[in-house]
Design a protein around this motif. Structure first.
Motif, PDB file in Angstrom:
ATOM      1  N   ASP A 191     -11.225   4.002  65.443  1.00 13.34           N
ATOM      2  CA  ASP A 191     -11.378   3.878  63.988  1.00 13.34           C
ATOM      3  C   ASP A 191     -10.016   3.588  63.364  1.00 13.34           C
ATOM      4  N   GLU A 192      -9.838   2.355  62.878  1.00 10.05           N
ATOM      5  CA  GLU A 192      -8.574   1.938  62.290  1.00 10.05           C
ATOM      6  C   GLU A 192      -8.682   1.776  60.773  1.00 10.05           C
ATOM      7  N   ALA A 193      -9.282   2.755  60.128  1.00 12.68           N
ATOM      8  CA  ALA A 193      -9.478   2.685  58.684  1.00 12.68           C
ATOM      9  C   ALA A 193      -8.156   2.557  57.926  1.00 12.68           C
ATOM     10  N   TYR A 194      -7.080   3.151  58.460  1.00 11.79           N
ATOM     11  CA  TYR A 194      -5.802   3.204  57.744  1.00 11.79           C
ATOM     12  C   TYR A 194      -4.727   2.333  58.408  1.00 11.79           C
ATOM     13  N   VAL A 195      -5.131   1.420  59.264  1.00  4.83           N
ATOM     14  CA  VAL A 195      -4.163   0.732  60.125  1.00  4.83           C
ATOM     15  C   VAL A 195      -3.199  -0.171  59.360  1.00  4.83           C
ATOM     16  N   ASP A 196      -3.562  -0.629  58.160  1.00  3.17           N
ATOM     17  CA  ASP A 196      -2.662  -1.504  57.409  1.00  3.17           C
ATOM     18  C   ASP A 196      -1.434  -0.776  56.886  1.00  3.17           C
ATOM     19  N   PHE A 197      -1.419   0.551  56.988  1.00  2.58           N
ATOM     20  CA  PHE A 197      -0.255   1.330  56.589  1.00  2.58           C
ATOM     21  C   PHE A 197       0.549   1.784  57.810  1.00  2.58           C
ATOM     22  N   ALA A 198       0.155   1.318  58.996  1.00  2.00           N
ATOM     23  CA  ALA A 198       0.754   1.743  60.255  1.00  2.00           C
ATOM     24  C   ALA A 198       1.572   0.617  60.880  1.00  2.00           C
ATOM     25  N   PRO A 199       2.366   0.923  61.922  1.00  2.00           N
ATOM     26  CA  PRO A 199       3.238  -0.100  62.501  1.00  2.00           C
ATOM     27  C   PRO A 199       2.566  -1.038  63.491  1.00  2.00           C
ATOM     28  N   ASP A 200       1.333  -0.766  63.920  1.00  2.00           N
ATOM     29  CA  ASP A 200       0.694  -1.588  64.944  1.00  2.00           C
ATOM     30  C   ASP A 200      -0.814  -1.394  64.849  1.00  2.00           C
ATOM     31  N   ASN A 201      -1.572  -2.177  65.629  1.00  2.00           N
ATOM     32  CA  ASN A 201      -3.024  -2.033  65.651  1.00  2.00           C
ATOM     33  C   ASN A 201      -3.552  -2.385  67.036  1.00  2.00           C
ATOM     34  N   GLY A 202      -4.807  -2.040  67.292  1.00  2.00           N
ATOM     35  CA  GLY A 202      -5.391  -2.217  68.619  1.00  2.00           C
ATOM     36  C   GLY A 202      -6.238  -3.458  68.791  1.00  2.00           C
ATOM     37  N   LEU A 203      -6.138  -4.410  67.869  1.00  2.00           N
ATOM     38  CA  LEU A 203      -7.001  -5.584  67.918  1.00  2.00           C
ATOM     39  C   LEU A 203      -6.868  -6.343  69.236  1.00  2.00           C
ATOM     40  N   ARG A 204      -5.651  -6.423  69.773  1.00  2.00           N
ATOM     41  CA  ARG A 204      -5.431  -7.205  70.992  1.00  2.00           C
ATOM     42  C   ARG A 204      -6.091  -6.596  72.228  1.00  2.00           C
ATOM     43  N   LEU A 205      -6.556  -5.359  72.135  1.00  2.00           N
ATOM     44  CA  LEU A 205      -7.182  -4.705  73.283  1.00  2.00           C
ATOM     45  C   LEU A 205      -8.627  -5.141  73.504  1.00  2.00           C
ATOM     46  N   ILE A 206      -9.255  -5.687  72.459  1.00  2.00           N
ATOM     47  CA  ILE A 206     -10.698  -5.939  72.515  1.00  2.00           C
ATOM     48  C   ILE A 206     -11.074  -6.885  73.649  1.00  2.00           C
ATOM     49  N   ASP A 207     -10.341  -7.957  73.825  1.00  2.00           N
ATOM     50  CA  ASP A 207     -10.690  -8.937  74.855  1.00  2.00           C
ATOM     51  C   ASP A 207     -10.351  -8.467  76.261  1.00  2.00           C
ATOM     52  N   HIS A 208      -9.568  -7.409  76.381  1.00  2.00           N
ATOM     53  CA  HIS A 208      -9.172  -6.910  77.703  1.00  2.00           C
ATOM     54  C   HIS A 208      -9.972  -5.693  78.151  1.00  2.00           C
TER      55      HIS A 208
END
Length: 366
Positions: A191-208
């Motif tokens: 759950d990345e509800a607040y990710v735009d206030f953070a230094p990184d995100n997990g989007l790149r993990l989805i395809d792997h």
């Protein structure tokens, strides 16, 4: 006779709803003059281009919204570098959470979540007759991988992680999440509800990692809490099954239009995000000067341990009498804390002024 009929109807409820108490109908509406710092809303207006999309959508109020949210899913796929089959759109990410619980849990199953976490998940598990396992995290920046994959959590149908976490605001590295995903064959709901206030995100993990299902919402960083726009991003097989059990026309035409417009104009929100991060640091320092112990946050809120003498509920009630709303918690390990959303500078100055006055009055009483 009417009493007998009512008892008969009530007895027909399935087990969990039958055990729930009915919600009261006399809840007080919020005073518009209150400073709302209790629900992590983004208080700033939408960019004009996004607002115009909402107004234009009203002209289609007589039509049903687009079936299966196809246009919105395509826009999200383009924005996030995915295919539309990897995207489900929801009436807020809370709707998508509900779908996940329905899809994966049967009575007697279990789900694991890091503690402390979003309390609504307890209710979702209860409604499915499932056991809710809360796994404590000893270090805020390291996942307890062993505890999440063994012991009581070994049989959990899925693992729920919020990053940044609510209510702490803490953030773990994407490498930590990848470490968990690599070692587990169970679903990991990120759950990345607040990710735009953070230094990184997990989007790149989805395809792997096909066992990662990522949730996003436009309620926090895109100031659209009242319009209800959320996304689930993951493997097409999982996403397709969730879409198949989703309610027909689950979103409205305004939500569709605003969602597409936000995705096309995300750069218009960058100043908003910078401001909230800066104000978060200013307020964190000010609270520490007042004697609060503040957890370093990567979200649009602060979790603060209150000064000795009163607990979080006392501060919540005292501030509410002064028309300032903050969140407090019933969990024993959070009873000494309050959570404060980051609002406008004017709102935050009102909060700090009221807190200072409360502390002055407390000192006079000693």
């Amino acid at each position: 006779m009417s009493g007998t009929k009512l008892k008969s109807v009530l007895s027909s409820f399935s087990q969990v709803p039958r055990e729930l108490k009915p919600l009261p109908s006399d809840r007080h509406s919020l005073d518009d003059s209150c400073v709302r710092l209790n629900t992590n809303e983004n208080p700033f207006p939408m960019p004009e281009v996004v607002m115009q999309s909402a107004i234009a959508a009203l002209e289609q109020q007589y039509l049903y919204p687009e079936h299966d949210n196809i246009g919105l899913r395509e826009a999200a796929a383009d924005a996030y570098g995915l295919t539309k089959d990897q995207v489900i759109a929801g009436n807020g990410s809370s709707e998508l959470l509900g779908l996940i619980y329905r899809a994966f849990l049967a009575p007697g199953d279990s789900v694991a979540m890091l503690s402390p976490g979003f309390s609504f998940n307890r209710k979702l598990a209860m409604l499915q007759g499932a056991q809710f396992l809360e796994i404590e995290c000893g270090q805020s920046d390291v996942l307890p991988v062993k505890e999440l994959l063994s012991g009581p959590a070994e049989g959990a149908k899925f693992i729920l992680l919020a990053n940044p976490n609510n209510p702490t605001g803490t953030f773990v590295s994407v490498a930590e999440i990848e470490r968990l995903a690599a070692q587990s064959d169970r679903l990991i709901v990120l759950d990345e509800a607040y990710v735009d206030f953070a230094p990184d995100n997990g989007l790149r993990l989805i395809d792997h990692y096909p066992n990662i299902l990522l949730l996003r919402t436009f309620s926090k960083s895109y100031a659209a809490a009242g319009i209800r726009i959320g996304f689930g991003l993951g493997h097409p097989e999982i996403i397709g099954r969730l879409r198949n059990i989703q309610n027909v026309f689950n979103m409205n035409v305004i939500g569709h239009a605003v969602g597409v417009s936000i995705l096309a104009h995300r750069d218009a929100y960058e100043e908003n995000h910078r401001y909230i991060k800066q104000e978060r640091e200013r307020v964190s320092f000010a609270l520490s000067q007042l004697g609060f112990s503040v957890t370093p946050s990567h979200a649009n809120f602060l979790l603060a341990r209150v000064p000795p003498g009163q607990d979080g509920r006392w501060w919540q009630k005292t501030l509410k009498r002064r028309k300032v709303l903050v969140a407090a918690f019933s969990e024993s390990f959070l009873k000494e804390h309050i959570r404060v959303s980051i609002g406008t500078r004017e709102q935050m100055d009102i909060l700090l002024s009221e807190m200072s006055d409360i502390l002055r009055r407390l000192k006079k009483q000693v």
